[in-house]
Write an enzyme that holds these catalytic residues in place. Structure first.
Site, mmCIF file in Angstrom:
data_model
loop_
_atom_site.group_PDB
_atom_site.id
_atom_site.type_symbol
_atom_site.label_atom_id
_atom_site.label_comp_id
_atom_site.label_asym_id
_atom_site.label_seq_id
_atom_site.Cartn_x
_atom_site.Cartn_y
_atom_site.Cartn_z
ATOM 1 N N SER A 113 32.682 57.283 6.225
ATOM 2 C CA SER A 113 31.734 56.811 5.225
ATOM 3 C C SER A 113 31.060 55.546 5.707
ATOM 4 O O SER A 113 31.630 54.772 6.482
ATOM 5 C CB SER A 113 32.443 56.515 3.901
ATOM 6 O OG SER A 113 33.273 55.365 4.034
ATOM 7 N N ASP A 114 29.828 55.331 5.260
ATOM 8 C CA ASP A 114 29.264 53.996 5.384
ATOM 9 C C ASP A 114 30.149 53.075 4.545
ATOM 10 O O ASP A 114 30.916 53.525 3.691
ATOM 11 C CB ASP A 114 27.809 53.973 4.910
ATOM 12 C CG ASP A 114 27.012 52.843 5.554
ATOM 13 O OD1 ASP A 114 27.627 51.842 5.975
ATOM 14 O OD2 ASP A 114 25.768 52.946 5.606
ATOM 15 N N TRP A 115 30.021 51.781 4.768
ATOM 16 C CA TRP A 115 30.960 50.831 4.160
ATOM 17 C C TRP A 115 30.813 50.819 2.636
ATOM 18 O O TRP A 115 29.751 50.494 2.106
ATOM 19 C CB TRP A 115 30.714 49.451 4.747
ATOM 20 C CG TRP A 115 31.548 49.158 5.964
ATOM 21 C CD1 TRP A 115 32.231 48.009 6.209
ATOM 22 C CD2 TRP A 115 31.808 50.009 7.099
ATOM 23 N NE1 TRP A 115 32.904 48.100 7.414
ATOM 24 C CE2 TRP A 115 32.667 49.313 7.978
ATOM 25 C CE3 TRP A 115 31.424 51.303 7.442
ATOM 26 C CZ2 TRP A 115 33.132 49.852 9.175
ATOM 27 C CZ3 TRP A 115 31.873 51.847 8.635
ATOM 28 C CH2 TRP A 115 32.714 51.128 9.484
ATOM 29 N N ALA B 21 30.806 53.492 0.752
ATOM 30 C CA ALA B 21 29.987 54.624 0.309
ATOM 31 C C ALA B 21 30.836 55.787 -0.185
ATOM 32 O O ALA B 21 30.317 56.872 -0.414
ATOM 33 C CB ALA B 21 29.084 55.096 1.452
#
Length: 807
Positions: free
Chosen positions: A320-322, A324
């Protein structure tokens, strides 16, 4: 950064998409309304049951076009048409990973799938941007995941490389590969396992804040740049991370928006760079903050399971993006393998979900296997792999920073990319190259060094008071030095005995005019900055730039404008002014920016850069903007030059445009079928030629039969001028009307260095994939009926040779 999720019940903790941020509640609709042209599968509704996919192929690689490859031994950059086969390397990595997983406890498996950062008051603790915990029972030390897409962020003695948009502007695969290799070497030297790049979201909207991190507006150019970058990075031993998957083409409301994209557009534009990344053997993919057709990208079954892992055949892991991640069960079952940067959803909640059979055991095993396999795939289990020797959270802590120097001689490459990426847009009356002028004025703050505290005065580049050499946000790194144009030009002026004056006050147009008066040449430097978290409010230059150029051009008949910008600007208020004799588009060139621009201004380097996007005459000429939460990709296939061509709009400077100090001629176009007696897929290829759907299933979009060379387009380029230089010939494909495609699409390019009078034959290859369109009914790549047109030229609107192809 987003604050932590505040759950209401265990059910919400495990499976909900409900977010509570402050006092604002935001819920992504579970069943979005399909967009025009989309298939029902785009809804993001979870699959009926989970099965790990795909398994690595055990089919042996064929010689020639499909050689067996490993990350440390990619095909050389001078090998067009080669499709590397990483299946054996992946199979070996999977065998090792599965053996470890078989002996692991559930608790240890969960540790592998989660970041181990601690959130303290909104800040992250840990030595890297992201870290995972070690699992001592299997000898796994955990992962260090580190920004950025142009260098090792938040450390010292590392290089700030030219931005992605600059290396794309070179149109040179060799430089793109070399940059990737050098960045990989520096990440490995610092002990990084996963380098969080390259970024390959398309420049759909010119104002989008992170455009400069990517490779421009065209999916083919972006795909080739991503491919070469990843091959380079992983050859050095670091895991590359293709990001952001998918449709993260604006920063405004990026955590609270949905990108509504039809299936064909998704495949032909936004998915294409990820297809090429997977063909390069990319080890990891980062899913994006936004939703896609109403379902968050990091828990979107259609995007992650069906498209990325199955159809594209992705073997690595999805992170995941941070912050997300929005759920436990839905995210895990729908394809997310690693939550970053903490373990809020994938810690104890994931362990509970597996225990309660809400997440199948086969799924947690697949998650861990993918993460460990990527680690093995890059050989990071070797005892010689460097340990982390820096502390991104506290770069000045002497106990955790060993100050390891990793930059080497990469300044040489930085300068070459900087010079090669400069695009000469205008050059009249022999203004350039400069010939030892008697007097010179350098005007504008962008020409000078930072006034107060050096190039790292602003954290992550979030501000500037001198030359703009990179954007801002997580895609940045710390400068070890920064050569401004003022410094480089003054040194050159001193050698030539040129009287040299400068003025850095952008607002004082009267003084600018005074300094420019009676000078042989006046150089005006403009900039436009942007970065993560916000989009540009408009397309004018920053800091009163337009007025500054107009004031100088009013008094000096040899005004040369140099632009350092994150992306397109509207420059029609001065671009056609008769006293503006030359325009150089310099992008974001990194620490050697001043030297690079001086090399081109004086003709030490003959400019060869080409625009990786279109510069319009007015903002309204572009097909899309920013600022809405429900983002309709209603322009479909028509972004950038495709839109200008389809709508009959004349740009100021078109995609692929760039001038030289010499001239080039084109001749002898020939188009021929490539035959291969060892080709095992002749039956499938014959069906494709008849316009029939191809095979579906795992890896169908990265299959060899689609991507092996099918047609050879050859022609001759001649240097017809008096100066040695590099030409960038480009191939544009014109589909038959039945295809419903934009009028012209880039499908090939090369770089050719020629001495005066010299000629070379250029070969550009077309695959069946290049000639196909995505059929939403059969969910395959198909050939449209009719005759293809082929144009070879110097830009998207400068065709020199024309031919046809009938299949």
């Amino acid at each position: 950064m987003r604050s932590a999720v505040v759950p209401v019940t265990l059910f919400h903790l495990l499976s909900s998409s409900l977010l509570v941020v402050g006092i604002t509640t935001f819920t992504v609709p579970a069943t979005p309304t399909p967009t025009v042209g989309s298939s029902a599968a785009l809804s993001g509704t979870p699959s009926a049951s989970f099965a790990p996919f795909p398994l690595p192929s055990t089919v042996p690689a064929s010689s020639g076009v499909n050689p067996a490859s490993g990350p440390s031994s990619p095909p050389p950059v001078e090998s067009p048409g080669v499709v590397p086969d990483f299946s054996a390397a992946w199979a070996t990595a999977y065998t090792k990973a599965k053996a470890k997983v078989a002996s692991m406890s559930l608790g240890d498996k969960v540790k592998v799938t989660s970041g181990s950062h601690t959130l303290l008051g909104g800040s992250l603790t840990g030595r890297c941007t992201g870290v995972t915990a070690p699992v001592n029972a299997i000898g796994f030390p955990g992962l260090c995941l580190q920004d950025s897409a142009l260098g090792v962020r938040d450390t010292d003695f590392a290089t700030v490389f030219p931005a992605g948009v600059n290396v794309a502007a070179t149109f040179k695969r060799s430089l793109i590969r070399a940059r990737g290799t050098a960045m990989g070497q520096e990440h490995v030297g610092k002990g990084v396992n996963v380098a969080l790049g390259p970024m390959m979201n398309l420049l759909r909207v010119p104002q989008a804040g992170r455009n400069w991190e990517g490779f421009g507006a065209d999916p083919y150019l972006t795909g080739e740049a991503a491919y070469e970058t990843i091959l380079g990075m992983q050859s050095a031993g670091v895991q590359a991370c293709a990001k952001h998957f998918i449709n993260n083409e604006q920063e405004t409301l990026r955590m609270f928006s949905t990108s509504d994209v039809d299936d064909r557009t998704e495949h032909e534009l936004y998915g294409l760079p990820f297809i090429r990344s997977i063909m390069a053997g990319v080890a990891s993919v980062m899913c994006s903050y936004n939703a896609v057709n109403g379902t968050y990208a990091c828990e979107n079954d259609r995007m992650l399971n069906q498209m990325l892992k199955s159809e594209f055949g992705f073997q690595g892991f999805v992170m995941s993006d941070w912050l997300a991640t929005h759920s436990t069960v839905q995210a895990a079952n729908n394809g997310l393998d690693l939550q970053m940067p903490d373990n809020f959803f994938f810690g104890g909640l994931l362990e509970a979900a597996v225990t309660l059979t809400l997440v199948p055991q086969s799924r947690i095993d697949d998650m861990v296997t993918r993460i460990l396999a990527s680690w093995y795939f890059l050989g990071q289990d070797s005892t010689s792999y460097p340990a982390v020797n820096f502390n991104a959270g506290d770069p000045w802590d002497p106990a955790t920073n060993q100050h390891v120097r990793v930059d080497g001689d990469h300044d040489v490459l930085v300068r070459e990319i900087g010079s090669s990426s400069i695009v000469l847009l205008k050059n009249i009356n022999g203004a350039l190259p400069l010939q030892a002028p008697i007097s010179m004025a350098v005007i504008g703050s962008d020409a000078g060094p930072a006034k107060n505290m050096g190039p790292n005065e602003f954290k992550d580049g979030q501000g500037e008071d001198g030359i703009l050499a990179m954007g801002y946000g997580s895609g940045t790194a710390n400068f070890t030095y920064l050569i401004s144009p003022y410094e480089a030009l003054q040194a050159r002026a001193r050698k030539n005995r040129t009287t040299f004056a400068w003025m850095f006050d952008d607002s004082d147009t009267k003084s600018a005019a005074v300094y420019a008066t009676l000078k042989d040449v006046a150089l005006v430097f403009l900039q436009s900055d942007s970065g993560e978290g916000s989009d540009r409010s408009g397309l004018d230059a920053d800091n009163n730039g337009n007025a500054l150029v107009q004031a100088v051009a009013a008094v000096n008949k040899n005004t040369i404008v140099v632009v350092h910008s994150v992306g397109p600007l509207v420059i029609d208020s001065w671009a056609t002014h008769p006293n503006v004799s030359a325009i150089l588009w310099a992008g974001l060139a990194g620490p050697e920016a001043g030297n690079a621009i001086t090399d081109v201004l004086y003709g030490d380097y003959n400019p060869s850069g080409r625009l990786p996007y279109t510069i319009a005459k007015q903002s309204s000429d572009y097909p899309a903007g920013v600022g809405v939460a429900i983002i309709p990709y209603s322009e479909n296939l028509n972004i950038d030059y495709r839109h200008f061509d389809s709508a009959g709009i004349t740009p100021r400077y078109e995609f692929g445009f760039g001038l030289s100090y010499t001239t080039f001629g084109y001749s002898g176009l020939s188009i021929s079928l490539i035959t291969d007696s060892s080709d095992p897929d002749v039956a499938i290829e014959a069906n494709w030629a008849r316009g029939l759907p191809g095979p579906t299933g795992s890896g169908s979009s990265t299959a060899l039969w689609l991507h092996r060379p099918a047609y050879d387009v050859t022609f001759t380029v001649t240097n017809t001028g008096s100066v040695a230089g590099t030409e960038i010939p480009q191939l544009y494909l014109h589909h038959p009307p039945s295809a419903g495609e934009p009028p012209s699409i880039l499908k090939g390019f090369s770089d050719v260095f020629l001495d005066p009078g010299q000629s070379k034959t250029v070969s550009l290859l077309l695959s069946r994939f290049d000639l196909s369109i995505w059929d939403v009914v059969s969910q395959t790549w198909v050939k449209p009926n009719g005759t293809f047109g082929i144009t070879i030229g110097a830009s998207s609107r400068d065709g020199r040779l024309n031919g046809t192809l009938t299949i």
